[in-house]
Design an enzyme around this catalytic site. Structure first.
Site, short mmCIF file in Angstrom:
data_model
loop_
_atom_site.label_atom_id
_atom_site.label_comp_id
_atom_site.label_asym_id
_atom_site.label_seq_id
_atom_site.Cartn_x
_atom_site.Cartn_y
_atom_site.Cartn_z
N ASP A 102 0.07 3.99 1.09
CA ASP A 102 -0.35 4.91 2.15
C ASP A 102 0.46 4.80 3.45
O ASP A 102 0.41 5.70 4.28
CB ASP A 102 -1.83 4.67 2.50
CG ASP A 102 -2.72 4.82 1.28
OD1 ASP A 102 -2.32 5.54 0.35
OD2 ASP A 102 -3.81 4.22 1.26
N HIS A 152 -2.70 9.64 -9.39
CA HIS A 152 -2.11 8.31 -9.59
C HIS A 152 -0.63 8.30 -9.96
O HIS A 152 -0.01 7.23 -9.97
CB HIS A 152 -2.93 7.53 -10.60
CG HIS A 152 -4.18 7.00 -9.97
ND1 HIS A 152 -5.27 7.81 -9.72
CD2 HIS A 152 -4.48 5.78 -9.47
CE1 HIS A 152 -6.19 7.09 -9.11
NE2 HIS A 152 -5.74 5.86 -8.96
N GLN A 164 27.14 8.24 -8.39
CA GLN A 164 26.56 7.66 -7.18
C GLN A 164 26.46 8.66 -6.03
O GLN A 164 25.62 8.53 -5.15
CB GLN A 164 27.40 6.46 -6.71
CG GLN A 164 27.37 5.33 -7.72
CD GLN A 164 28.49 4.33 -7.49
OE1 GLN A 164 28.36 3.45 -6.67
NE2 GLN A 164 29.59 4.47 -8.20
N GLY A 194 31.78 2.37 -2.30
CA GLY A 194 31.57 1.80 -0.97
C GLY A 194 32.87 1.63 -0.20
O GLY A 194 32.89 1.18 0.92
N THR A 240 27.50 9.39 4.80
CA THR A 240 28.38 8.91 3.74
C THR A 240 27.59 7.92 2.91
O THR A 240 26.81 7.14 3.46
CB THR A 240 29.64 8.22 4.30
OG1 THR A 240 30.23 7.46 3.23
CG2 THR A 240 29.35 7.26 5.43
N SER A 264 0.86 -1.19 0.00
CA SER A 264 0.00 0.00 0.00
C SER A 264 0.89 1.23 0.00
O SER A 264 1.84 1.29 0.77
CB SER A 264 -0.86 -0.01 1.27
OG SER A 264 -1.35 1.28 1.52
#
Ligand code: ADP
Length: 752
Positions: free
Chosen positions: A157, A290, A657, A568, A523, A155
């Site tokens: 919501d 929508h 990134q 990373g 980070t 959902s």
């Protein structure tokens, strides 16, 4: 006669569709297959269950390939009136039994899960009726005396008790923040006022978090109607004052279920009419509609759907025949299960509290983080801070960065500055990380100096990786005294933590360092101790997932394997989580290392896959997975070994990134952590103590760790924490992406 009882599970998506449902479908099907359970898709929700026939079909490994990035639900959803009646459910039960299905995973909202619960309660009665009316044989009824049900909440919501996040809510927030960011830029150009109406039925989550994430000026939600009867006047006064203070636009976010404290509905045309009268300018209304449901699921929703789907099958496997239906949810980063009936009841209690005008109850039932977010929002959207109280001790708090830029840094500064100022303190901005602290590039930040920073990527204050040493420390001590800095909020990554720790250990040499310092994790690498997620990692993950989706699409009509390198440093968080979200069949991590034997096995896996019809391969590699077997080397190796069978392309994603505007999650988290850090510093200073800490989210809670614990909690040469919760997800990523022999030929969507 074959006496073996089929072990089958039916899965369906029901009610409103939500991005991320497909990830759940994929995970349910594939986990079931690996556990020897036959999955059946029930198309078009409960309607398909009632219609039966070809609406209930076995679904295999490949049937759920290439769907992770798709919005909506590939098995269809519907609203079904027949299922609301016992006669309808009787037919549905017959159809399930004819297919020998006595286990169900239902992905839907509270309506669908209520329906599931009722079916469970009625099962025995329905069975006897079907036998007594000769609709099914006693033999079949005996084989399936109980119905096992697990529910996942799909959902947008985020209105369900039993889970912090519902599948789809994060993607909807993405759509909302994108829309409001765009509206803000045009509104600011023309100095206009906009009313933006967002979905959520009677839950204000999307509106509240949307406002927090975008820096909107006013919000109206069902759980917390305006306090006074002349709220319209107050809203106008605030917006006019905002303009006078220098804001160029005014944005009001309106939840679709917003009401006043007497329960009267507040519509967008009403709000717009009021604003036009008081602002004396044209007000534009945007009803997002929508758009909020659509589009590709965010990285978070893909992984949420995947983890919940996997857990649903595990739960069914560990259930006994008389187990009550369970709801699988998320709390912090952990999967939880709770009795479905309790979750439905508590969810309905919020709606009841709202319709009874018991707003205090409604707000508290939504949980503490919802309330906390509302309080923070009320502070940071003020036009000006409360004036300091007479005689108050005003602390001078410096804010600075250290490390690479991370999306959400500006959001954190904005929240910290405004919360500090509102409590009467003096906020100082240090330019350019430790270099600025050394050179004395320090100045006061006022309320409007951080205006518009909520949605801004990069780092306005400036940042770098310089770690102070030698004479730097002397300069820093001098500037702390010169600028009379009482405490420091350091929003940054590894170098920031190292630097703060260094200052802490040098306290005896430099008495000026005897001030509290708080490190707030920011980070993209998510490699900091004491925090399960750092600010910026979610944005980076979404950047990677967007890029990989595009890369995959580029492989038209060729047998191709992509090797994608992600950032990373020596922490594999981004690699693993993006692998999970994009369905990569192999993820290379520094935590696991890479051996020649591994590479040989991977070559074999690729050859077998492509020989049996696979068209597209995806491998994700952390930038430091292995210092010798680099991306280029691996690519050349696979290319050579692939011969004419497949070709290999490498893609090093690089700085894209780190860029872009922060994701809604990063903005919300940055705001929450900043509010908490400023609270910590003020408390230290009020008490004349000088404890220093690094902080962050652990589970659902914000925790502070003594800065002295930094070396104990990390592997210093690898620049990552000793404990990394997400490593536990590796088996799931592997299980879902690497086909089980006999079930599949390919993971990725076949190309046309
Ligand atoms: P959501 O699941 O998103 O809350 P709805 O409330 O529209 O969406 O419910 C979806 C479907 O679930 C309904 O069309 C109906 O088939 C079934 N359903 C909802 N409430 C009940 C109920 N009280 N009893 C039986 N079925 C229900």
């Amino acid at each position: 006669m074959n006496n073996k009882i089929p072990n089958r599970i039916g899965l369906l998506t029901s009610g409103g569709d939500a991005p991320g449902m497909n990830a759940a479908v994929r995970a349910i099907v594939r986990t079931a297959l690996t556990q020897g359970i036959e999955p059946f898709a029930i198309y078009e929700g409960f309607q398909g269950m009632v219609d039966g026939g070809d609406k209930i079909r076995a679904i295999n490994w490949d049937g759920v390939g290439g769907i992770l990035h798709r919005g909506g639900t590939v098995i269809g959803t519907a609203r079904c009136d027949d299922f609301m009646t016992r006669e309808g459910r009787l037919i549905a039960a017959k159809n399930l039994l004819e297919n020998e299905i006595d286990k169900l995973v239902i992905i839907g909202g509270d309506g669908s899960l209520t329906g599931a619960h009722i079916l469970h309660q009625e099962w025995t009665g329905l069975l006897s009726e079907l036998v007594s009316t000769n609709k099914i044989s006693a033999d079949i009824a005996n084989r399936h005396q109980s119905l096992l049900i697990t529910g996942l909440v799909g959902s947008i919501d985020n209105d369900m008790f039993g889970t912090d996040m519902t599948i789809g809510a994060d993607s909807a927030l993405h759509r909302i923040t994108e829309a409001v960011d765009s509206i803000s830029s045009t509104a600011a150009s023309h100095q206009r006022t906009f009313v933006v109406k967002v979905m959520g039925r009677n839950c204000g989550y999307l509106a509240l978090m949307g406002a927090l994430a975008t820096g909107a000026d006013w919000v109206l939600i069902p759980e917390r109607p305006p306090d006074s009867d002349n709220w319209e006047e107050l809203m106008c006064k605030r917006l006019i004052a905002g303009r006078k203070a220098g804001r160029r636009d005014s944005i009001v976010i309106l939840a679709e279920g917003a009401q006043d404290r007497h329960g009267n509905y507040i519509g967008s045309s009403y709000v717009s009419k009021i604003l036009e009268e008081c602002m004396g300018e044209e007000v534009r209304v945007t009803v997002l509609g929508h758009v909020q449901r659509g589009g590709s699921p965010s990285a978070f929703d893909r992984n949420l759907g995947t983890l919940l789907g996997h857990a649903a099958i595990e739960t069914i496997l560990s259930s006994s025949h008389d187990s009550e239906p369970q709801l699988i949810g998320l709390r912090g980063n952990r999967i939880t299960k709770l009795p479905l009936v309790d979750c439905v009841a508590k969810t309905k209690a919020v709606s009841k509290a709202i319709s009874d005008h018991d707003y205090e109850q409604a707000l508290s039932l939504r949980g503490s983080s919802f309330e906390e977010a509302f309080t923070t929002l009320k502070t940071i959207l003020r036009t000006l801070p409360h004036p300091p109280s007479p005689g108050q001790r005003r602390h001078r708090i410096a804010i600075m960065h250290s490390g690479a830029p991370s999306p959400g840094m500006n959001t954190a500064v904005r929240a910290a500055v405004r919360i500090g100022l509102d409590q009467g303190h003096i906020m100082l901005g240090v330019q350019n990380g430790f270099r600025g602290l050394i050179s004395g590039s320090i100045s006061e930040l006022d309320w409007m100096s951080v205006n518009g920073w909520a949605s801004l990527g990069g780092s306005e204050l400036g940042t770098n990786r310089h770690v102070p040493s030698g004479s730097d420390l002397y300069q820093i001590a001098k500037n702390i005294e010169l600028f009379n800095i009482h405490g420091i909020l350091l929003i940054g990554g590894w170098s920031g933590y190292e630097s703060a720790f260094r200052m802490h250990t040098e306290r005896t040499n430099y008495p000026a360092f005897n001030i509290p310092i708080v490190c707030l994790p920011a980070t993209i690498n998510n490699n900091l101790p004491g925090s399960e997620l750092s600010v910026g990692a979610d944005t980076a993950l979404n950047n990677i997932v967007d890029a990989v989706d595009k890369i995959k699409q580029s492989a038209v009509a060729s047998r191709r394997c992509f090797l994608v390198e992600v950032m990373g440093r020596k922490c594999g968080y981004l690699a693993l989580m993006s692998g999970l979200a994009t369905g990569a069949e192999r993820v290379y991590l520094n935590e696991e290392g890479v051996t020649l034997k591994d590479l040989q096995a991977d070559v074999n896996m690729l050859i077998t896959g492509f020989k049996s019809g696979k068209r597209l391969g995806l491998l994700i590699r952390n930038e430091h997975a292995n210092e010798v077997y680099q991306t280029n080397f691996m690519c050349t190796l696979f290319e050579e070994e692939g011969g004419d069978l497949f070709d290999v392309r490498q893609s090093i994603l690089g700085h894209l990134q780190q860029g872009g505007n922060p994701s809604p999650f990063d903005r919300i988290q940055a705001t929450r952590l900043a509010a908490s850090s400023i609270g910590y510093l003020i408390q230290q200073l009020d008490n004349s103590t000088n404890n220093s800490a690094f902080m962050g989210l652990q589970g659902k809670e914000i925790m502070f760790h003594n800065l002295e614990d930094f070396p104990r909690m990390v592997i210093r040469d690898k620049q990552r924490p000793k404990e990394q919760w997400w490593l536990a997800l590796r088996p799931i990523a592997k299980l879902l992406a690497q086909p089980v022999p006999g079930y599949s030929t390919m993971d990725q969507e076949p190309q046309k």
